[in-house]
Write an enzyme that holds these catalytic residues in place. Structure first.
Site, PDB file in Angstrom:
ATOM      1  N   LYS A  13      41.158  32.656  37.134  1.00  0.00           N
ATOM      2  CA  LYS A  13      40.231  33.727  36.717  1.00  0.00           C
ATOM      3  C   LYS A  13      40.984  35.030  36.475  1.00  0.00           C
ATOM      4  O   LYS A  13      40.800  35.680  35.447  1.00  0.00           O
ATOM      5  CB  LYS A  13      39.131  33.950  37.784  1.00  0.00           C
ATOM      6  CG  LYS A  13      38.265  32.733  38.040  1.00  0.00           C
ATOM      7  CD  LYS A  13      37.155  33.028  39.038  1.00  0.00           C
ATOM      8  CE  LYS A  13      37.642  33.470  40.405  1.00  0.00           C
ATOM      9  NZ  LYS A  13      38.437  32.445  41.130  1.00  0.00           N
ATOM     10  N   ARG A  86      29.337  35.536  43.472  1.00  0.00           N
ATOM     11  CA  ARG A  86      29.903  34.385  44.185  1.00  0.00           C
ATOM     12  C   ARG A  86      28.848  33.704  45.055  1.00  0.00           C
ATOM     13  O   ARG A  86      29.162  32.727  45.726  1.00  0.00           O
ATOM     14  CB  ARG A  86      31.025  34.904  45.086  1.00  0.00           C
ATOM     15  CG  ARG A  86      32.367  34.210  44.887  1.00  0.00           C
ATOM     16  CD  ARG A  86      33.349  34.905  45.814  1.00  0.00           C
ATOM     17  NE  ARG A  86      34.623  34.278  45.880  1.00  0.00           N
ATOM     18  CZ  ARG A  86      35.724  34.750  45.277  1.00  0.00           C
ATOM     19  NH1 ARG A  86      35.682  35.820  44.531  1.00  0.00           N
ATOM     20  NH2 ARG A  86      36.867  34.133  45.437  1.00  0.00           N
ATOM     21  N   ARG A 169      38.615  28.645  52.059  1.00  0.00           N
ATOM     22  CA  ARG A 169      38.135  29.297  50.822  1.00  0.00           C
ATOM     23  C   ARG A 169      37.508  28.268  49.896  1.00  0.00           C
ATOM     24  O   ARG A 169      36.496  28.528  49.244  1.00  0.00           O
ATOM     25  CB  ARG A 169      39.290  30.031  50.138  1.00  0.00           C
ATOM     26  CG  ARG A 169      39.713  31.248  50.952  1.00  0.00           C
ATOM     27  CD  ARG A 169      41.017  31.804  50.486  1.00  0.00           C
ATOM     28  NE  ARG A 169      40.939  32.269  49.123  1.00  0.00           N
ATOM     29  CZ  ARG A 169      41.997  32.403  48.319  1.00  0.00           C
ATOM     30  NH1 ARG A 169      43.191  32.090  48.757  1.00  0.00           N
ATOM     31  NH2 ARG A 169      41.845  32.853  47.104  1.00  0.00           N
TER      32      ARG A 169
HETATM   33  P1  ADP Z   1      40.554  34.276  44.204  1.00  0.00           P
HETATM   34  O1  ADP Z   1      41.221  35.146  43.158  1.00  0.00           O
HETATM   35  O2  ADP Z   1      41.521  33.332  44.764  1.00  0.00           O
HETATM   36  O3  ADP Z   1      39.318  33.605  43.715  1.00  0.00           O
HETATM   37  P2  ADP Z   1      39.569  36.735  45.258  1.00  0.00           P
HETATM   38  O4  ADP Z   1      40.702  37.672  45.142  1.00  0.00           O
HETATM   39  O5  ADP Z   1      38.521  36.749  44.199  1.00  0.00           O
HETATM   40  O6  ADP Z   1      40.154  35.260  45.383  1.00  0.00           O
HETATM   41  O7  ADP Z   1      38.848  36.914  46.656  1.00  0.00           O
HETATM   42  C1  ADP Z   1      39.562  37.038  47.873  1.00  0.00           C
HETATM   43  C2  ADP Z   1      38.565  37.150  49.013  1.00  0.00           C
HETATM   44  O8  ADP Z   1      37.753  38.322  48.844  1.00  0.00           O
HETATM   45  C3  ADP Z   1      37.571  36.002  49.112  1.00  0.00           C
HETATM   46  O9  ADP Z   1      38.096  34.887  49.822  1.00  0.00           O
HETATM   47  C4  ADP Z   1      36.408  36.680  49.851  1.00  0.00           C
HETATM   48  O10 ADP Z   1      36.686  36.834  51.227  1.00  0.00           O
HETATM   49  C5  ADP Z   1      36.406  38.081  49.242  1.00  0.00           C
HETATM   50  N1  ADP Z   1      35.520  38.183  48.058  1.00  0.00           N
HETATM   51  C6  ADP Z   1      35.901  38.449  46.768  1.00  0.00           C
HETATM   52  N2  ADP Z   1      34.835  38.489  45.958  1.00  0.00           N
HETATM   53  C7  ADP Z   1      33.740  38.242  46.734  1.00  0.00           C
HETATM   54  C8  ADP Z   1      32.348  38.127  46.478  1.00  0.00           C
HETATM   55  N3  ADP Z   1      31.829  38.278  45.240  1.00  0.00           N
HETATM   56  N4  ADP Z   1      31.531  37.843  47.520  1.00  0.00           N
HETATM   57  C9  ADP Z   1      32.011  37.690  48.758  1.00  0.00           C
HETATM   58  N5  ADP Z   1      33.316  37.768  49.081  1.00  0.00           N
HETATM   59  C10 ADP Z   1      34.185  38.051  48.086  1.00  0.00           C
HETATM   60  P1  ADP Z   2      42.106  33.011  40.517  1.00  0.00           P
HETATM   61  O1  ADP Z   2      41.978  34.464  40.152  1.00  0.00           O
HETATM   62  O2  ADP Z   2      41.038  32.160  39.896  1.00  0.00           O
HETATM   63  O3  ADP Z   2      42.224  32.793  41.993  1.00  0.00           O
HETATM   64  P2  ADP Z   2      44.829  33.215  39.393  1.00  0.00           P
HETATM   65  O4  ADP Z   2      44.657  33.662  37.988  1.00  0.00           O
HETATM   66  O5  ADP Z   2      45.331  34.205  40.381  1.00  0.00           O
HETATM   67  O6  ADP Z   2      43.471  32.476  39.884  1.00  0.00           O
HETATM   68  O7  ADP Z   2      45.814  31.943  39.363  1.00  0.00           O
HETATM   69  C1  ADP Z   2      46.201  31.288  40.594  1.00  0.00           C
HETATM   70  C2  ADP Z   2      47.666  30.861  40.477  1.00  0.00           C
HETATM   71  O8  ADP Z   2      47.768  29.763  39.546  1.00  0.00           O
HETATM   72  C3  ADP Z   2      48.606  31.944  39.949  1.00  0.00           C
HETATM   73  O9  ADP Z   2      49.838  31.802  40.595  1.00  0.00           O
HETATM   74  C4  ADP Z   2      48.720  31.640  38.445  1.00  0.00           C
HETATM   75  O10 ADP Z   2      49.993  32.041  37.932  1.00  0.00           O
HETATM   76  C5  ADP Z   2      48.568  30.124  38.407  1.00  0.00           C
HETATM   77  N1  ADP Z   2      47.795  29.655  37.238  1.00  0.00           N
HETATM   78  C6  ADP Z   2      46.748  30.248  36.636  1.00  0.00           C
HETATM   79  N2  ADP Z   2      46.276  29.504  35.621  1.00  0.00           N
HETATM   80  C7  ADP Z   2      47.048  28.381  35.589  1.00  0.00           C
HETATM   81  C8  ADP Z   2      47.070  27.211  34.742  1.00  0.00           C
HETATM   82  N3  ADP Z   2      46.181  27.058  33.739  1.00  0.00           N
HETATM   83  N4  ADP Z   2      48.004  26.276  34.999  1.00  0.00           N
HETATM   84  C9  ADP Z   2      48.901  26.438  35.999  1.00  0.00           C
HETATM   85  N5  ADP Z   2      48.930  27.501  36.821  1.00  0.00           N
HETATM   86  C10 ADP Z   2      48.024  28.469  36.625  1.00  0.00           C
END
Ligand code: ADP
Ligand code: ADP
Length: 219
Positions: A13, A86, A169
């Site tokens: 994302k 979320r 998570r």
């Molecule tokens: P990821 O990029 O791996 O999806 P985020 O950076 O979006 O993770 O979120 C990290 C943490 O922040 C989540 O595990 C949760 O604890 C909190 N968080 C982020 N967005 C939300 C939301 N919309 N509602 C509740 N908790 C959230």
């Molecule tokens: P999210 O915000 O959904 O948690 P991120 O964009 O931070 O996800 O991506 C999570 C990890 O996976 C990062 O280290 C990123 O470089 C890698 N990544 C993202 N998209 C891909 C993909 N399509 N294939 C392989 N690795 C990816």
């Protein structure tokens, strides 16, 4: 354009939202990034969120909703929401706030990726503490190992990307967040499904081809 990007943790994302924000000249509003900035600044909101984030659970809806609606109000040119809504309650409150402002979401994109790819993506993720650039130890390497290409800072691993927190998570995603897609479909909103198991460039191309069509419709 006002967009929502849905998908499990590690779906890509953040990576894709940065590219979407650049291409369509809209703000990238990441709930996780905003929460981490609040924590770093030591605000009351950041302190309240900390224990939930550290354990891999979701931060309570009442903290998140006001925070995100404030950010949306400031994004006059449009936005892509990353990590919000979320829960179904967050989606309902977002709908209410949009209706009150007579606004509508232009498009909803869901990044689909199987659980077995997620552990590797999250545990291999590294980010720059200064500029927030995100890398992967195999899939998106910086030019010099462990160093940010942009500002030469040492890359760090997010504490919640350690394997023991990732499991919680993913559990939160399946128990609370997956239902958000059905919520939108149940309300007759079309959700653009993207196969996010593909490589990063291919996922970007798939998203842009769908969003370009939406963009030409809204002008
Ligand atoms: P990821 O990029 O791996 O999806 P985020 O950076 O979006 O993770 O979120 C990290 C943490 O922040 C989540 O595990 C949760 O604890 C909190 N968080 C982020 N967005 C939300 C939301 N919309 N509602 C509740 N908790 C959230
Ligand atoms: P999210 O915000 O959904 O948690 P991120 O964009 O931070 O996800 O991506 C999570 C990890 O996976 C990062 O280290 C990123 O470089 C890698 N990544 C993202 N998209 C891909 C993909 N399509 N294939 C392989 N690795 C990816």
């Amino acid at each position: 354009m006002k967009l929502i990007l849905l998908g499990p943790p590690g779906a890509g994302k953040g990576t894709q939202c940065k590219r979407i924000a650049d291409r369509y000249e809209i703000a990238h509003l990441s709930s996780g990034d905003i929460l981490r900035a609040q924590r770093a600044a030591g605000t009351e909101l950041g302190q309240k969120a900390q224990k939930y984030m550290d354990s891999g659970g979701l931060v309570p809806d009442d903290i998140i909703i006001g925070m995100m609606i404030d950010a949306m109000k400031k994004a006059a040119a449009g936005y892509v929401l990353d990590g919000f809504p979320r829960t179904v309650v967050q989606a309902e409150e977002l709908d209410k706030a949009l209706a009150e402002a007579s606004e509508e979401i232009t498009g909803i994109v869901n990044l689909q990726v199987p659980d077995d790819l997620i552990l590797d993506r999250l545990t291999g993720r590294r980010s720059c503490p200064q500029c927030g650039a995100v890398y992967h130890i195999q899939n998106l390497k910086p030019r010099a190992e462990g160093i940010c290409d942009r500002d030469a800072q040492t890359l760090v691993q997010r504490p919640d990307d350690k394997p023991e927190v990732v499991a919680d998570r993913l559990k939160a995603y399946h128990e609370q967040t997956a239902a958000v897609v059905s919520y939108y479909e149940g309300r007759g909103k079309s959700v653009i499904i993207i196969d996010a198991a593909d490589d990063i460039e291919q996922v970007t191309a798939s998203i842009f081809s769908k969003l370009d069509v939406l963009c030409s419709r809204v002008g």
